[in-house]
Scaffold this motif. Structure first.
Motif, PDB file in Angstrom:
ATOM      1  N   GLN A  46      -4.133 -13.115  57.213  1.00  0.00           N
ATOM      2  CA  GLN A  46      -3.934 -14.425  57.047  1.00  0.00           C
ATOM      3  C   GLN A  46      -2.499 -15.389  57.547  1.00  0.00           C
ATOM      4  O   GLN A  46      -1.901 -16.126  58.275  1.00  0.00           O
ATOM      5  N   MET A  47      -1.076 -14.072  56.985  1.00  0.00           N
ATOM      6  CA  MET A  47      -0.159 -15.215  56.529  1.00  0.00           C
ATOM      7  C   MET A  47       0.379 -14.989  57.780  1.00  0.00           C
ATOM      8  O   MET A  47       1.510 -14.836  58.316  1.00  0.00           O
ATOM      9  N   LEU A  48      -0.042 -13.650  59.107  1.00  0.00           N
ATOM     10  CA  LEU A  48       0.593 -13.280  60.058  1.00  0.00           C
ATOM     11  C   LEU A  48       0.088 -13.997  61.006  1.00  0.00           C
ATOM     12  O   LEU A  48       0.516 -14.363  62.396  1.00  0.00           O
ATOM     13  N   ASN A  49      -1.172 -14.965  60.630  1.00  0.00           N
ATOM     14  CA  ASN A  49      -2.080 -16.076  61.648  1.00  0.00           C
ATOM     15  C   ASN A  49      -1.830 -17.141  61.593  1.00  0.00           C
ATOM     16  O   ASN A  49      -2.001 -17.534  60.502  1.00  0.00           O
ATOM     17  N   PRO A  92       4.940 -16.163  61.734  1.00  0.00           N
ATOM     18  CA  PRO A  92       6.659 -16.043  60.647  1.00  0.00           C
ATOM     19  C   PRO A  92       7.091 -15.073  61.594  1.00  0.00           C
ATOM     20  O   PRO A  92       8.354 -14.848  61.365  1.00  0.00           O
ATOM     21  N   ILE A  93       6.210 -14.028  61.908  1.00  0.00           N
ATOM     22  CA  ILE A  93       7.193 -12.872  63.139  1.00  0.00           C
ATOM     23  C   ILE A  93       6.686 -12.352  64.382  1.00  0.00           C
ATOM     24  O   ILE A  93       5.425 -11.920  64.028  1.00  0.00           O
ATOM     25  N   ALA A  94       6.803 -12.170  65.456  1.00  0.00           N
ATOM     26  CA  ALA A  94       6.777 -11.769  66.978  1.00  0.00           C
ATOM     27  C   ALA A  94       7.261 -11.156  67.141  1.00  0.00           C
ATOM     28  O   ALA A  94       8.809 -11.135  67.076  1.00  0.00           O
ATOM     29  N   VAL A 126       2.242 -10.189  68.338  1.00  0.00           N
ATOM     30  CA  VAL A 126       2.751 -10.660  67.264  1.00  0.00           C
ATOM     31  C   VAL A 126       1.091  -9.638  66.702  1.00  0.00           C
ATOM     32  O   VAL A 126       0.552  -9.722  66.476  1.00  0.00           O
ATOM     33  N   PRO A 127       2.127  -9.092  64.754  1.00  0.00           N
ATOM     34  CA  PRO A 127       1.250  -8.213  64.496  1.00  0.00           C
ATOM     35  C   PRO A 127      -0.054  -9.190  63.299  1.00  0.00           C
ATOM     36  O   PRO A 127       0.307  -9.322  63.196  1.00  0.00           O
ATOM     37  N   THR A 128      -0.608  -8.704  63.631  1.00  0.00           N
ATOM     38  CA  THR A 128      -2.732  -8.468  63.294  1.00  0.00           C
ATOM     39  C   THR A 128      -2.418  -8.184  61.704  1.00  0.00           C
ATOM     40  O   THR A 128      -2.578  -8.425  60.478  1.00  0.00           O
ATOM     41  N   SER A 129      -1.778  -6.968  61.451  1.00  0.00           N
ATOM     42  CA  SER A 129      -2.417  -6.592  59.929  1.00  0.00           C
ATOM     43  C   SER A 129      -1.285  -5.098  59.923  1.00  0.00           C
ATOM     44  O   SER A 129      -0.252  -5.204  60.702  1.00  0.00           O
ATOM     45  N   PHE A 130      -0.856  -5.678  58.561  1.00  0.00           N
ATOM     46  CA  PHE A 130       0.153  -4.136  58.007  1.00  0.00           C
ATOM     47  C   PHE A 130      -0.096  -4.221  56.453  1.00  0.00           C
ATOM     48  O   PHE A 130      -0.134  -5.648  55.754  1.00  0.00           O
ATOM     49  N   PRO A 131       0.251  -2.858  55.854  1.00  0.00           N
ATOM     50  CA  PRO A 131       0.346  -2.866  54.416  1.00  0.00           C
ATOM     51  C   PRO A 131       0.562  -3.556  53.658  1.00  0.00           C
ATOM     52  O   PRO A 131       2.402  -3.863  54.000  1.00  0.00           O
ATOM     53  N   GLY A 132       0.395  -4.137  52.237  1.00  0.00           N
ATOM     54  CA  GLY A 132       0.802  -5.127  51.283  1.00  0.00           C
ATOM     55  C   GLY A 132       0.668  -7.051  52.157  1.00  0.00           C
ATOM     56  O   GLY A 132       1.390  -7.709  51.500  1.00  0.00           O
ATOM     57  N   VAL A 179       5.226 -23.295  57.965  1.00  0.00           N
ATOM     58  CA  VAL A 179       3.950 -22.761  58.397  1.00  0.00           C
ATOM     59  C   VAL A 179       2.034 -24.472  58.246  1.00  0.00           C
ATOM     60  O   VAL A 179       2.829 -24.660  56.922  1.00  0.00           O
ATOM     61  N   GLY A 180       1.405 -24.189  58.655  1.00  0.00           N
ATOM     62  CA  GLY A 180       0.392 -24.995  57.993  1.00  0.00           C
ATOM     63  C   GLY A 180       0.475 -26.112  58.604  1.00  0.00           C
ATOM     64  O   GLY A 180      -0.405 -26.838  58.687  1.00  0.00           O
TER      65      GLY A 180
END
Ligand SMILES: Nc1ncnc2c1ncn2[C@@H]1O[C@H](COP(=O)(O)OP(=O)(O)OP(=O)(O)O)[C@@H](O)[C@H]1O
Ligand SMILES: O=C([O-])CC(=O)C(=O)O
Ligand SMILES: [Mn+2]
Length: 538
Positions: A486-489, A357-359, A476-482, A434-435
């Motif tokens: 899974q949404m980022l990957n 979704p973002i990179a 690619v961000p792997t974790s971000f508060p909120g 996605v998916g």
């Protein structure tokens, strides 16, 4: 011709070769254009106070565009994506249009393309239809009355929908022609009511003249935050520029065409031409309000026969558009100018469901993606498509191939230099699927895209933990508060990892194949920007 209205008397219709028994109405304002247009039977008034017009399908417009090919333009135009028309054929068409126009009424408008006085281009339009005069007056920037007295155009547009070209006589494909003469600064349009072609032709002229002045023309939206931090959103038609740039927390500079020069960003336009398909007050209140007001032109939106209410849910809506001035938007900038962007967002509507979704992109990978221009083309953007039509995968260099007059590498090199000089943080945003690919996958939720864009612009996302994508080499961000990791990957949204990997490898291969045409035009660093692509393609 008989001429009436405020104008430069030294530079009237005769200067363009317009001569005859007709009347030229100079620089009429909105109310007068409404009156003329309705009286002439061109348009209807809606209950919302808008002018409503049917322009027909726009499917063929791309093939009906031409640029005059001769010595001057020969070397400078990217003939790989632009169609030539010979000087003789162009001049024959021009002469025939002038004869046709001589006995008719014309609506002349003197306008600026560009909010930055140092770089703006004076545009004069002679329109057979009063509503097209209003369209261009709304889409470009309107001079003060006193600036009209000595107005000299650099570009003159002649739009005569009633004249149908003769393919044999004029050496063209159909009755519709939109021809750009770079040497003389002219656009001839005939045989089509499609007003978007007029704004695109003006932008096309700017993609030729601005780079020579050190300004990069861009198909993108711009917003500014409270601290003056600008964000630039590049993307093909229908990928979310307008949607994401309408943001309560930020000032809207413009939603479609900008210049980026030494003094920063400036809007080329003075209005918005937004999709009106299924427009609703609930989903996009700002756009709905702006579309339903006096001065707005609604194209291809049916009116209820009795109440004259616009019916945005109608069936033939894929070429439905609303045109209104920027002032109609609640958070619009009046100056149309901003500093160089701090954040650059490239909106890619991924039809394959492979991109995250973002990179985050470094400047070289950003240039690679800008040149590649991977995205989706929605059938509706070019023609009347059925509802629920699926998007097609496309590579549209600079996210705007239809507007580029020069080779894409000209713009890409300029962009890279600007990114490096201004230390711009660049992101690739997947506003597509996605998916799984379009058809089986789902659209990235708009709310998720909005939050990711907000986090990118604030700078917070740049601090997040990240991984390097094995196929595309971006971060690619792997974790971000909120956010659920899974949404980022993207892989974790597919039914199984194997099918994701196959799809990713296939898409990477298409990038490699597409980029072959640019290998000669870029330096080694860019060629090597995505080494993993070469491996993935094997
Ligand atoms: N995740 C998403 N991000 C952005 N837009 C989305 C997303 N999901 C769905 N959409 C929809 O996609 C459409 C994007 O259209 P929009 O008018 O913003 O495109 P645009 O880039 O401004 O096009 P144009 O150049 O033709 O003006 C909107 O209808 C929006 O609601
Ligand atoms: O405004 C329009 O009609 C077209 C447009 O932005 C695009 O094709 O990108
Ligand atoms: Mn656009």
């Amino acid at each position: 011709m008989q001429e009436t209205g405020t104008r430069n008397a030294e530079s009237g219709a005769a200067a363009f070769g317009l001569d005859g028994s007709g009347i030229v109405f100079w620089n009429l304002t909105e109310a007068a254009l409404y009156e003329r247009s309705i009286a002439r039977g061109e348009t209807r008034l809606s209950a919302a106070g808008t002018l409503t017009v049917e322009t027909g399908p726009t499917a063929t417009s791309l093939q009906d565009r031409y640029i005059v090919r001769e010595d001057v333009s020969e070397a400078e135009v990217w003939w790989g994506a632009n169609q030539p028309i010979g000087r003789e054929a162009y001049d024959t068409l021009r002469a025939d249009l002038l004869v046709y126009a001589a006995g008719r009424s014309l609506f002349a408008q003197d306008l600026f393309a560009g909010a930055e006085p140092a770089y703006r281009v004076n545009v004069r339009a002679y329109c057979e239809c009063a509503w097209q005069g209003l369209f261009l007056r709304t889409m470009l920037r309107r001079p003060e009355r006193e600036e009209l007295a000595d107005f000299i155009p650099a570009l003159t547009v002649l739009s005569i929908p009633g004249f149908k070209a003769d393919p044999e006589r004029h050496g063209v494909r159909s009755q519709a022609v939109i021809a750009l003469d770079l040497a003389r600064g002219e656009v001839l349009a005939c045989g089509t009511l499609n007003a978007a072609e007029l704004k695109k032709a003006v932008f096309g002229y700017l993609t030729h003249v601005l780079p020579a002045r050190g300004v990069l023309p861009l198909h993108g939206a711009v917003t500014v935050g409270e601290n003056g931090d600008a964000a630039l959103y590049l993307g093909l038609a229908g990928t979310g520029k307008t949607t994401l740039a309408v943001d309560d927390a930020r000032t809207l500079i413009g939603d479609d065409e900008h210049g980026w020069g030494p003094s920063g960003l400036f809007n080329i336009e003075g209005g918005c031409h937004v999709s009106a398909a299924r427009l609703s007050a609930a989903a996009t209140p700002e756009l709905f309000t702006a579309a339903n007001r006096f001065g707005t032109v609604l194209e291809n939106v049916a009116l209820n026969g009795e109440t004259r209410e616009p019916n945005y849910a109608g069936a033939h809506m894929s070429n439905a558009r609303a045109t209104f001035p920027l002032e109609a938007m609640p958070h619009a900038s009046l100056s149309g100018r901003a500093a160089a962007p701090r954040t650059l967002l490239m909106l890619a509507c991924d039809t394959e469901g492979v991109l995250p979704p973002i990179a985050r992109l470094n400047p070289v990978i950003a240039m690679y993606h800008f040149l590649s221009g991977y995205s989706a083309r929605w059938p509706g953007a070019e023609k009347d498509g059925p509802q629920g039509a699926q998007p097609e995968t496309t590579f549209s260099p600079c996210y705007g191939a239809p507007f580029l007059t020069r080779h894409p590498s000209v713009y890409a090199n300029q962009l890279r230099a600007l990114i490096e000089r201004n230390e711009v943080t660049c992101w690739l945003v997947n506003t597509g699927f996605v998916g799984g690919p379009a058809g089986t996958g789902r659209r990235v939720p708009l709310a998720l895209t909005r939050r990711l864009v907000e986090a990118a612009i604030s700078g917070a996302l740049g601090e997040a933990d990240s991984r390097t994508d094995p196929y595309f080499g971006f971060s690619v961000p792997t974790s971000f508060p909120g956010f659920e990791p899974q949404m980022l990957n993207p892989a974790r949204n597919w039914p199984d990892i194997k099918s994701y990997e196959a799809a990713a490898r296939r898409l990477a291969g298409r990038f490699v194949e597409n980029f072959e045409r640019f290998e000669e035009a870029v330096d080694e660093e860019v060629r090597d920007a995505c080494p993993r692509l070469a491996i993935a393609a094997e």
